[in-house]
Enzyme design. Structure first.
Site, PDB file in Angstrom:
ATOM      1  N   LYS A   1       0.805  -1.224   0.000  1.00 43.36           N
ATOM      2  CA  LYS A   1       0.000   0.000   0.000  1.00 43.36           C
ATOM      3  C   LYS A   1       0.838   1.274   0.000  1.00 43.36           C
ATOM      4  CE  LYS A   1      -4.496  -1.531   1.390  1.00 43.36           C
ATOM      5  NZ  LYS A   1      -4.341  -2.930   1.871  1.00 43.36           N
TER       6      LYS A   1
ATOM      7  N   GLU B   1      -9.622   7.055   3.976  1.00 42.15           N
ATOM      8  CA  GLU B   1     -10.475   6.149   4.725  1.00 42.15           C
ATOM      9  C   GLU B   1      -9.665   4.892   4.998  1.00 42.15           C
ATOM     10  OE1 GLU B   1     -10.345   6.093   1.469  1.00 42.15           O
ATOM     11  OE2 GLU B   1     -10.066   3.945   1.183  1.00 42.15           O
TER      12      GLU B   1
ATOM     13  N   SER C   1       1.596  -9.900  -0.950  1.00 40.72           N
ATOM     14  CA  SER C   1       1.273  -8.476  -0.805  1.00 40.72           C
ATOM     15  C   SER C   1       1.653  -7.878   0.543  1.00 40.72           C
ATOM     16  CB  SER C   1      -0.221  -8.252  -1.068  1.00 40.72           C
ATOM     17  OG  SER C   1      -1.010  -9.069  -0.228  1.00 40.72           O
TER      18      SER C   1
HETATM   19  C1  LIG Z   1      -5.163  -3.990   1.804  1.00 45.37           C
HETATM   20  C2  LIG Z   1      -4.438  -5.245   1.487  1.00 45.37           C
HETATM   21  C3  LIG Z   1      -4.851  -6.109   0.437  1.00 45.37           C
HETATM   22  C4  LIG Z   1      -6.108  -5.885  -0.345  1.00 45.37           C
HETATM   23  O1  LIG Z   1      -6.115  -4.730  -1.127  1.00 45.37           O
HETATM   24  P1  LIG Z   1      -5.914  -4.779  -2.704  1.00 45.37           P
HETATM   25  O2  LIG Z   1      -6.248  -3.398  -3.125  1.00 45.37           O
HETATM   26  O3  LIG Z   1      -6.855  -5.789  -3.260  1.00 45.37           O
HETATM   27  O4  LIG Z   1      -4.509  -5.137  -2.963  1.00 45.37           O
HETATM   28  C5  LIG Z   1      -4.084  -7.224   0.156  1.00 45.37           C
HETATM   29  N1  LIG Z   1      -2.977  -7.519   0.868  1.00 45.37           N
HETATM   30  C6  LIG Z   1      -2.544  -6.734   1.882  1.00 45.37           C
HETATM   31  C7  LIG Z   1      -1.322  -7.122   2.629  1.00 45.37           C
HETATM   32  C8  LIG Z   1      -3.254  -5.567   2.224  1.00 45.37           C
HETATM   33  O5  LIG Z   1      -2.833  -4.800   3.237  1.00 45.37           O
END
Ligand SMILES: *Cc1c(COP(=O)(O)O)cnc(C)c1O
Length: 391
Positions: free
Chosen positions: A91, A113, A373
């Site tokens: 993010k 948000e 992610s």
């Molecule tokens: C917020 C988050 C997501 C989901 O958000 P996307 O916009 O779909 O990527 C996925 N993995 C992590 C670690 C997150 O913090």
């Protein structure tokens, strides 16, 4: 890059996207629409962002060959290590890009948000770094559920605005942030955390996250057979798909099935949703027949969203990417497997992408890239609870 899968000059991906905003929001949205491309494409902007991504976030993140996991699944698995980004997830790529955009637009204050608090933490971090005032709107219920991230945001200097309306969760926080933006059109930029919301946000966020696939292309040297990513709003998935949209790599998004897509306790929007407007964008939405948004469920707070980015709705419709879902339990099991095989504790969101490896039919020679992610420190309580139940 072919224009086929990218936003058109009206702000649409086929029938999806657009900017279904109240008239009061037109000036803010028009200002963004008219300026974002020239700012983002400016060489000095790119230089400043690249330097921050390198020296502050720690990019490029490694593309790690997971040897023991590969043997277990009898294929070749690479993990894109977004969990090693500063603040522990992808993010930050978007929050830093958008704060530089806000700076170029002459803004001095940021609003955002947050549901789980991950986007709030990334944005509070970017605001601290750039010396911006920062108000984070958060549902009162989420403030209690996500206490550690609330403490992080406060320590970083952000002001947390509790939202007591509606179900006191993410969608109510979003409504409140939009209201605040309408009332502060000149000094404030609204940082949206995923590839959702009115045009041009889905395109802005996709561009800032596309650094993920730009790096994978360089790191791997040839195209993988499969790319797998979890999908909440869809920003980490869009980021790792972006530079492969014109290749024949199979792109796979994994949604949160929750207790199962045949139960009401699910967050798999593409599996159960229908066409509709959510957060000012035409997309797929989990809704009743008369258009009431249905409360989603996922064990993973970051995937607990009743919509999906419009570009994903389009990629599914034209068959460029496929979307599947895995249950809460399948994700938890995948997280334990990665911890034991590779010494990496994944975020519960990322564990959904990993869980799809159980279902992927592939060959020993295939190359599979999974977008990791985020890291799982924030999810230890959940992992522990589920294990206690299991054993
Ligand atoms: C917020 C988050 C997501 C989901 O958000 P996307 O916009 O779909 O990527 C996925 N993995 C992590 C670690 C997150 O913090």
């Amino acid at each position: 890059m072919s224009q086929n899968y990218q936003v058109d000059n009206q702000g649409y991906y086929g029938p999806y996207g657009g900017a279904y905003v109240p008239e009061m929001l037109y000036p803010n949205i028009m200002e963004l629409q008219n300026n974002y491309l020239s700012i983002i494409n400016d060489v000095s902007f790119q230089k400043e962002l690249d330097e921050l991504l390198h020296n502050y976030v720690g990019r490029p993140t490694p593309l790690y060959f997971a040897d023991r996991l590969s043997k277990y699944y009898n294929t070749n698995i690479f993990l894109k290590r977004e969990d090693l980004c500063h603040t522990g997830a992808h993010k930050i790529n978007n929050s830093l890009g958008q704060i530089l955009l806000a700076k170029r637009l002459g803004k001095t204050r940021i609003i955002a948000e947050t549901g789980a608090g991950q986007h709030g933490v990334a944005t509070a971090t970017a605001c601290s770094l750039m010396g911006f005032e920062c108000d984070i709107f958060m549902g009162a219920k989420d403030i209690v559920r996500q206490a550690p991230n609330v403490e992080r945001m406060k320590m970083l200097g952000a002001n947390i605005v509790p939202v007591h309306s509606g179900s006191k969760t993410l969608k109510d926080a979003t409504n409140e942030a939009i209201r605040n933006w309408i009332n502060n059109p000149t000094d404030t930029h609204y940082i949206i955390g995923s590839v959702v919301g009115p045009h041009p946000y889905p395109d802005i966020v996709a561009r800032f996250q596309s650094v993920i696939s730009k790096e994978v292309k360089l790191q791997l040297g040839k195209n993988p057979d499969y790319i797998i990513a979890c999908v909440g709003g869809g920003s980490n998935a869009m980021g790792i798909f972006y530079h492969y949209l014109d290749e024949d790599t199979k792109l796979i998004g994994v949604e949160a099935a929750g207790h199962g897509v045949d139960t009401p306790m699910t967050a798999a929007t593409l599996a159960v949703g229908t066409k509709g407007v959510l957060h000012a964008s035409m997309t797929k939405v989990m809704q009743t027949n008369d258009g009431q948004v249905v409360e989603p469920h996922s064990v993973s707070a970051g995937l607990d969203y009743p919509g999906i980015g419009p570009q994903h709705a389009y990629l599914e419709e034209v068959g460029k990417a496929t979307y599947h879902s895995v249950t809460d339990q399948e994700a938890i099991d995948a997280a334990h497997l990665l911890a034991r095989k590779e010494g990496i504790i994944p975020a519960l969101e990322s564990a959904h992408a990993l869980a799809y490896l159980e279902k992927l039919v592939c060959f020993k020679k295939d190359i599979v890239v999974v977008n990791l992610s985020g890291r799982g420190d924030k999810d230890l309580e959940t992992y522990k609870t589920f294990s206690d139940n299991e054993y």
